[in-house]
Write a protein that holds these residues in place. Structure first.
Motif: not given
Length: 926
Positions: A143-144, A147, A163, A165, A721, A724
């Protein structure tokens, strides 16, 4: 840290303890590739950027180290490889003939850093010679990686790709608070200029959402409020772009909506007309718009500042003036009662004014000054031009205040400089033997108003006690039995209508009020702060001020002189215009709302913030909207000017784009303003609940519409994201002194904290509700040294006491206070290097000035403290408190209250707070 020449971007040089160079490159996935793997040093290492900072996503420090009880310092010495500054033989010859001294780099424990000692090295870390335990490389998950490619535009993602989280998956990273705001992605050719400055910098103007829903129902469904956060006159630091000034007085405005021409208009009819971006009206281009008056020749339209910059200032022609621009006027109202004199306030204030006379704005020698003293009477001083003497006139009639002399009370600073200096030099001595108890602040304010009302200006009131005589009399209504109860909010409401009524009268006459309050007892800030609130001034509070303490005198003198020296704008009005379909609905900040959308500000202080909520009244059909702030004001040097600030935002029909464009910093700033206002009309508990309920609303709708879980229960707590950090900011608000559930917070401290929450710009507010936490004993070697962008700061830690080690030295700061926390097992050499004392037991906690000693570690710590004071906007000079782990419980609890991830009194820890939010989002009880 040293970067060798001619290396590709991303390469960094690292020196180990035997002075061997290692090179590595940071790749897109965050992995480190070493030039020579055979030279890989012992222990895991995290990638670092060219400034020596650990990249986002990396852990702040290695796993939790063992803690040692008092008497077990031998554990620091470990095995055959002793840690420097922890060995009894420090300063004695070592094997190989080397002498352990602070000046030796390799022996000091930090590779490549001259004289940087290691004050910890428990034997279980596996780092010999006190080597700083580097942080492990964090292996990125898919995922990172995805991204990162999306952010580089390689993933084929649509604009504002959402995105999600899971907040329960890890701790918040404080460095995420310094991320850029979500990108504002305007359609192609939205601006007629290709300048990078066509949209407002967030430090001037930011929106809670950077993509605006096209309908009100869509905005309501998202549960995200739409608001602007404005700081139209922010301070300029070194390297900041100055605001361009249009000096030719050619101002193009829309004939219908009065919008100022800006980069988002369109030129039509061969460039002879322009189409307004707000109302679509066609307007003629002024004849002199394309003429360079300085060269008296045709000019280049496309180089004009108003078409290339989002923030611009126009020199206004005479039609923008009701009267000639007023001069800067300062009327000082100084409490000269026994308490004020004995605390040293009078002496410090007069000395600061005296030393600031050359810094007070007075470029054209028009500045006027008056000085009035007060206790149970009023003391006026005549300051005749050309004279070095002054005379005092006493007025004891407080019921019908009058001016005892028509002239020489308000005088020109330049012409009466000698008399002003003479008075300031002896004012404190004149009342040195006074035993008068009482304060006629209300009558003093009325007298100052009578003196300057014909031209406007600033009343600067300095008071050391509760007003007890004449208009505005207040009583001590502090009742500790009410603290922490639902009735506490009554203590936060003004006790007298005088201050609001008087403030509105001041606003009409263009008079602003600043309050500097000093008191060892109750002074009713909740009532007195009404004056700055409605006159666009500011409140400053110095509890238990005593000038005999150097730190108290230094803080007040620094802040007072900074306020006096700041460039200031007078007789200002502000209006926000927006594209068709948008309307300004609610206003928060220090001003008086003169009409439905006109904000009256007798002065505009530097770095004061305002929040304005925006309502969508009808469907937005344009691909983007423009919001324009205009502030008409008089400068300190006598020019009438208009500062215009433009912000363009795209519109969207996609809910995911709304969420992915949310600016969590702006949202937290709005929450702070709304919560404080709610405490005035409701209970403190209601204000706290409103913050949490709003957060729950946003997260519930996000889960229902943006995640696979939908309206069902979920084991995760999902948010976009870019939002967050919003829960930890909301928790920081709940635990701030201004809103915290506690029976131990004095009313004045709470009221003052609330004035800060509603006036500070985001750059000051965010650290105030989410303090910064550094480990100093284990900071990287480059921290505290000068880098490309000034002093390099250590990586911030999560705000949890789990990070505190009993041998450690930590810095916690919130922009108002700096705590230096030292553990009970700190090694003697650390105490000697920082405090110049032989051991921890010799150290006394409390307010102090840290000595600057002749050793590298002391210089680095002092540099970090100086940087934290310098980096914040505004005049504030935070006190430094040394907090010993086993010392004064009250001071210890105060410092620990900054670690907002911990449980405190009735307030939950961060994990508990997330658990409560999750239960509510899932529709269950807790």
């Amino acid at each position: 840290m040293e970067t060798p020449p001619n290396l590709p971007v991303g390469w960094v040089a690292q020196w180990d303890s035997v002075q061997q160079r290692h090179l590595f490159i940071e790749t897109a996935t965050g992995r480190s590739q070493w030039e020579n793997p055979a030279q890989f040093p012992a222990g895991p290492i995290a990638p670092i950027d060219t400034q020596g900072q650990v990249p986002h996503g990396q852990p702040h420090q290695s796993s939790k180290r063992r803690q040692y009880a008092t008497g077990q310092t031998q554990a620091y010495y470990g095995s055959a490889e002793p840690a420097p500054y922890a060995d009894p033989s420090y300063g004695q010859p070592q094997p190989g003939g080397q002498l352990f001294t602070p000046g030796l780099a390799a022996e000091a424990g930090f590779a490549g850093q001259q004289g940087a000692p290691a004050y910890f090295a428990p034997p279980d870390t596996g780092y010999a010679n006190g080597q700083y335990p580097q942080q492990p490389v964090q292996q990125p998950n898919m995922n990172q990686v995805t991204n990162q490619f999306a952010q580089m535009g390689l993933g084929g993602q649509k604009p504002y790709a959402l995105q999600t989280v899971n907040l329960l998956a890890g701790q918040p990273d404080p460095r995420d608070l310094h991320r850029p705001t979500p990108e504002i992605r305007l359609p192609p050719n939205a601006s007629i200029s290709q300048s990078p400055y066509v949209n407002a910098d967030p430090s001037y103007k930011r929106s809670t959402i950077n993509a605006v829903p096209t309908t009100s129902s869509m905005l309501n469904k998202s549960k995200v409020p739409f608001a602007l956060i404005l700081t139209p006159y922010r301070s300029l630091k070194e390297g900041d772009e100055p605001v361009p000034v249009v000096t030719d007085t050619v101002i193009a405005r829309c004939r219908r909506c009065r919008t100022y021409i800006n980069p988002y208009v369109q030129f039509i009819d061969g460039g002879n007309r322009w189409k307004c971006c707000m109302c679509s009206m066609s307007n003629e281009v002024p004849q002199l718009f394309d003429w360079d008056q300085a060269r008296n020749a045709p000019g280049d339209r496309w180089s004009r500042p108003e078409l290339n910059h989002s923030v611009v200032e126009f020199v206004a022609p005479t039609e923008y003036m009701v009267r000639p621009p007023q001069p800067p006027v300062y009327c000082f109202l100084i409490d000269v009662s026994h308490a004020a004199v004995q605390s040293g306030m009078v002496a410090t204030a007069t000395r600061t004014i005296l030393e600031s006379l050359d810094r007070i704005p007075n470029e054209d020698n028009r500045t006027k000054i008056a000085i009035i003293g007060f206790d149970v009477s009023l003391y006026f001083f005549t300051l005749a031009p050309g004279s070095t003497e002054s005379s005092m006139l006493v007025v004891s009639d407080l019921d019908d205040v009058f001016l005892p002399k028509p002239t020489d009370l308000l005088v020109n600073l330049t012409e009466s400089r000698s008399a002003i200096e003479g008075l300031l030099g002896r004012l404190s001595d004149m009342f040195q033997d006074s035993h008068t108890v009482g304060s006629a602040m209300g009558p003093a304010l009325q007298a100052g108003f009578k003196l300057i009302q014909s031209m406007g200006g600033k009343l600067v009131a300095l008071s050391s006690s509760l007003p007890t005589l004449g208009a505005g009399t207040l009583k001590n209504r502090e009742d500790i039995k009410l603290l922490g109860t639902p009735k506490e909010s009554t203590l936060l409401q003004p006790a007298s209508s005088f201050y609001k009524t008087f403030a509105i009268e001041c606003s009409r006459a263009q008079v602003s009020v600043d309050m500097f309050l000093f008191s060892s007892s109750y002074t009713d800030i909740a009532s007195l702060s009404c004056l700055p609130h409605y006159t666009s001034g500011q409140t400053y509070f110095y509890p238990a001020f005593n000038a005999s303490r150097t730190e108290d005198a230094l803080k007040f003198a620094h802040e007072f002189s900074t306020v006096l020296a700041s460039p200031i704008c007078f007789e200002a009005v502000m209006r926000v215009r927006a594209s068709k379909g948008l309307r300004m609905s609610e206003f928060h900040g220090n001003f008086f709302v003169r009409s439905t959308d006109l904000l009256a500000m007798p002065s505009v202080p530097i770095d004061q913030s305002y929040a304005i909520e925006v309502q969508i009244e009808e469907t937005l059909t344009a691909p983007f909207v423009v919001l324009q702030t205009a502030v008409l004001h008089t400068t300190a040097f006598g020019e009438r000017r208009i500062r215009v600030c433009n912000l363009a935002l795209p519109t969207t029909t996609n809910m995911s784009e709304v969420y992915s464009s949310v600016d969590e910093i702006a949202l937290a700033t709005l929450f702070a303003n709304k919560a404080v206002e709610r405490t005035i009309s409701h209970k403190l508990e209601d204000a706290r609940d409103a913050i949490t309920n709003k957060l729950i609303e946003i997260m519930t709708n996000y889960k229902n519409t943006m995640t696979a879980a939908g309206s069902g229960a979920s084991a995760q707590l999902a948010i976009s994201e870019n939002m967050k950090m919003l829960p930890i900011l909301c928790l920081g608000l709940l635990k701030n002194v201004g809103l915290r559930q506690s029976a131990q917070i004095p009313v004045d401290l709470r009221a003052y904290a609330q004035t800060l929450l509603t006036t500070m710009p985001s750059q000051l507010l965010i650290p105030y509700i989410h303090p910064t936490f550094y480990s100093l004993h284990s900071m990287p070697p480059e921290a505290g040294t000068v880098g490309e962008h000034g002093i390099i700061l250590p990586p911030p830690l999560p705000l949890s006491s789990e990070r505190l080690e009993r041998h450690g030295l930590y810095l916690i700061e919130d922009g108002q206070t700096i705590f230096l926390w030292i553990g009970r097992d700190a090694v003697p050499q650390l105490v000697m290097d920082v405090f110049n004392l032989p051991s921890y037991t010799e150290l006394r906690g409390g307010k102090m000035t840290l000595p600057l000693l002749d050793n590298p570690f002391s210089q680095r710590v002092n540099a970090i403290i100086a940087k934290t004071r310098e980096m914040r906007r505004g005049p504030y000079w935070p006190h430094l408190y040394v907090v010993k782990e086993d010392a004064d419980p009250a001071l210890r609890l105060w410092a620990l209250s900054s670690l907002i991830m911990d449980r405190a009194e009735q307030l939950p820890s961060y994990q508990q707070y997330l658990g409560q939010i999750k239960d509510k989002v899932n529709g269950t009880t807790y």
